[in-house]
Write a protein that holds these residues in place. Structure first.
Motif, mmCIF file in Angstrom:
data_model
loop_
_atom_site.group_PDB
_atom_site.id
_atom_site.type_symbol
_atom_site.label_atom_id
_atom_site.label_comp_id
_atom_site.label_asym_id
_atom_site.label_seq_id
_atom_site.Cartn_x
_atom_site.Cartn_y
_atom_site.Cartn_z
ATOM 1 N N PRO A 84 35.693 19.548 68.956
ATOM 2 C CA PRO A 84 35.473 19.634 70.407
ATOM 3 C C PRO A 84 33.989 19.829 70.737
ATOM 4 O O PRO A 84 33.210 20.298 69.906
ATOM 5 C CB PRO A 84 36.291 20.865 70.810
ATOM 6 N N LYS A 92 41.370 24.764 69.304
ATOM 7 C CA LYS A 92 41.041 23.432 68.776
ATOM 8 C C LYS A 92 40.269 23.534 67.462
ATOM 9 O O LYS A 92 40.534 22.797 66.512
ATOM 10 C CB LYS A 92 40.214 22.663 69.806
ATOM 11 N N TYR A 129 30.839 21.634 72.375
ATOM 12 C CA TYR A 129 30.564 23.055 72.564
ATOM 13 C C TYR A 129 29.064 23.275 72.733
ATOM 14 O O TYR A 129 28.244 22.428 72.355
ATOM 15 C CB TYR A 129 31.055 23.870 71.358
ATOM 16 N N ARG A 150 39.334 29.066 78.759
ATOM 17 C CA ARG A 150 38.458 28.038 78.177
ATOM 18 C C ARG A 150 38.053 28.408 76.751
ATOM 19 O O ARG A 150 38.073 27.577 75.844
ATOM 20 C CB ARG A 150 37.213 27.875 79.058
ATOM 21 N N GLN A 151 37.710 29.688 76.548
ATOM 22 C CA GLN A 151 37.309 30.143 75.222
ATOM 23 C C GLN A 151 38.480 30.091 74.235
ATOM 24 O O GLN A 151 38.313 29.717 73.068
ATOM 25 C CB GLN A 151 36.753 31.567 75.306
ATOM 26 N N LEU A 169 39.127 26.424 73.233
ATOM 27 C CA LEU A 169 38.121 25.973 72.273
ATOM 28 C C LEU A 169 38.392 26.556 70.889
ATOM 29 O O LEU A 169 38.352 25.844 69.872
ATOM 30 C CB LEU A 169 36.722 26.378 72.749
ATOM 31 N N GLU A 208 34.734 32.167 68.233
ATOM 32 C CA GLU A 208 34.582 30.714 68.290
ATOM 33 C C GLU A 208 33.618 30.220 67.208
ATOM 34 O O GLU A 208 33.848 29.183 66.576
ATOM 35 C CB GLU A 208 34.071 30.276 69.667
#
Length: 519
Positions: A213, A177, A215, A170-171, A174, A224
């Motif tokens: 995205p 993206k 967050y 998932r990280q 993200l 991130e």
């Protein structure tokens, strides 16, 4: 093999330090049979050449022409292996990858327990250093091994690995993206520069919002956050929101100043973040903050603990000296900045294989601007010609446009008006072709076109009229971008007051440096 590929090997050899060359020879000489190997002979030949010359290589008789490409490829690979073994190149990423390689070898030998032990240490090291892509690879290998070797000491091992894999995935998605969005916005900025009107602003805003995205800032790791701040930064640059640029560039660099280990691990991102922070402060004319940030950056790059290799050395030069020019532009200290020109030109020659042509052209524009401010218009024209005559270069349209406009002004100032009409026509055609014609540029070219019909005693009056018109655009969110590249208003004031432009800008700086609003 193409000429460029051949050149790549030659450039690689020329980039090696004395210690790296010595280590390479020790590496290939570790077995007696390698002492007279052809690829080592080729290395020695290329090392002695001042320029790549295939005929000179073949003349040595160590290899036939049809075998040369394979020998070169083999030599290239051996140099890279040697460099990988060099302690100076053993950063955290390489260490983690090395541990993953060791664990994979142990797994294939059926030594599952030993493999898992190494993987666990490598995974913790990867996660603590924000290397989540390789951490995910490690977890996936752990899952493969656990499916064949059941560790009875941990009953919930399968659940633990599944949760880790899900969270890391998932990280990583993200971060991917956000990094994609950042790169796409950066590409747009390089192609077109700043937005030109409300329609373009809306287009970029819609593009940004559609791809940003969702967050939770509290759940983001350093990596991130870095990509998030970079995406916001490029959106802010494109839309000329320099206060927002400053905000996100500051968030970016604070990630590093708050964690010295991140500077050591990611020096390139640290340098780039500081460059954009300085660029934002330059546009905002925040002199004290600019000078402090530049001094702090330069001081840190000289610390013993600061990582240093060819790439970092080149980037540090690029960003620090770029902003040293900007410091002189803020102060109006053009004559005092001229010694910087010789230093930059000398170092550009040393870094010619490490700095891309776009950034070299940006340096040329700054050098031309420095000479223009110092009153040396012929040298200004000389460096602008290097940009204008470069037909193969794909660079920012706005920089190409203002190079031509500054070229016009410099020709006028130098008294080289015998071909000014031709220059005006070619510049006008270029601007129309690039779809980059603004009111500021229209008014200025209209003025230059009419100069030939104005009597000498009327010129000052025309300067005053143009100055009044352009002042209307000074605070316009779209038109004001013209003044970021060429301070036409200060030039007009220099003509009206019959003073050097450097003196005009320097006096403005003295009047405003204590008066700049705080941010």
């Amino acid at each position: 093999m193409t000429k460029e590929q051949k050149d790549n090997l030659f450039v690689l050899i020329k980039s090696l330090s004395k210690s790296e060359k010595r280590q390479f020879k020790l590496y290939v000489g570790r077995l007696g049979v390698n002492e007279d190997s052809k690829f080592l002979m080729l290395f020695n030949i290329l090392d002695k050449l001042s320029a790549y010359d295939e005929a000179a290589i073949l003349k040595k008789g160590i290899v036939k022409k049809q075998q040369l490409s394979n020998l070169k490829a083999h030599l290239y690979k051996q140099i890279l292996i040697s460099l990988r073994l060099n302690p100076s190149h053993q950063d955290i990423r390489i260490q983690i990858r090395e541990q993953l390689d060791f664990a994979t070898i142990l797994y294939h030998k059926g030594l599952y327990k030993q493999s898992l032990k190494i993987l666990d240490k490598a995974k913790n090291l990867a996660i603590s250093n924000e290397e989540k892509n390789v951490a995910y690879e490690i977890v996936e290998l752990e899952k493969v091994i656990e499916s064949q070797y059941i560790t009875r000491s941990l009953n919930n091992r399968a659940d633990e690995l599944s949760i880790q894999a899900r969270d890391l995935s998932r990280q990583n998605v993200l971060a991917s993206k956000l990094s994609n969005l950042s790169l796409q916005l950066y590409g747009q900025f390089l192609k077109t520069g700043y937005v030109k009107n409300k329609a373009e602003t809306k287009k970029i805003t819609d593009y940004f919002n559609a791809r940003l995205p969702k967050y939770n800032i509290n759940e983001l790791g350093t990596r991130e956050k870095l990509w998030l701040y970079k995406a916001h930064l490029w959106y802010s640059f494109l839309t000329q929101d320099f206060l927002s640029c400053y905000k996100y560039a500051l968030k970016w660099v604070d990630l590093f100043y708050e964690n010295k280990d991140m500077i050591v691990l990611n020096p390139v991102f640290f340098l780039r973040g500081n460059h954009y922070l300085l660029e934002s402060l330059f546009y905002l004319r925040q002199y004290k903050k600019f000078r402090f940030s530049l001094s702090r950056l330069e001081a840190i790059t000289k610390e013993k603990w600061f990582p240093l290799d060819d790439n970092i050395d080149g980037l540090a030069f690029l960003y620090i000296h770029n902003n040293k020019f900007n410091l002189h532009f803020i102060e109006g200290s053009f004559v005092e900045g001229l010694p910087l020109v010789d230093e930059v030109l000398e170092r550009l020659e040393n870094y010619k294989n490490r700095i891309d042509e776009h950034h070299i052209m940006v340096f040329y524009y700054k050098i031309a601007s420095m000479y223009f401010g110092a009153g040396d218009n012929k040298k200004c024209i000389y460096f602008l010609e290097k940009i204008i005559s470069n037909k193969s270069l794909q660079m920012r349209e706005d920089l190409l446009c203002f190079s031509r406009i500054l070229n016009l002004v410099a020709h006028y100032e130098a008294g080289l008006d015998y071909n000014l009409e031709v220059l005006i026509k070619s510049t006008y055609k270029f601007l129309i072709k690039m779809e980059d014609l603004y009111e500021v540029q229209k008014e200025f070219i209209k003025f230059l076109r009419g100069l030939g019909d104005i009597y000498p005693n009327e010129v000052k009056g025309e300067f005053i009229k143009l100055h009044k018109k352009l002042k209307e655009f000074e605070d316009d969110p779209y038109e004001s971008r013209a003044f970021l590249y060429l301070d036409i208003i200060s030039w007009l004031e220099s003509k009206i007051q019959n003073k050097p432009i450097g003196l005009i800008i320097r006096n403005k700086f003295k009047e405003t440096k204590n008066d700049i609003k705080k941010i």
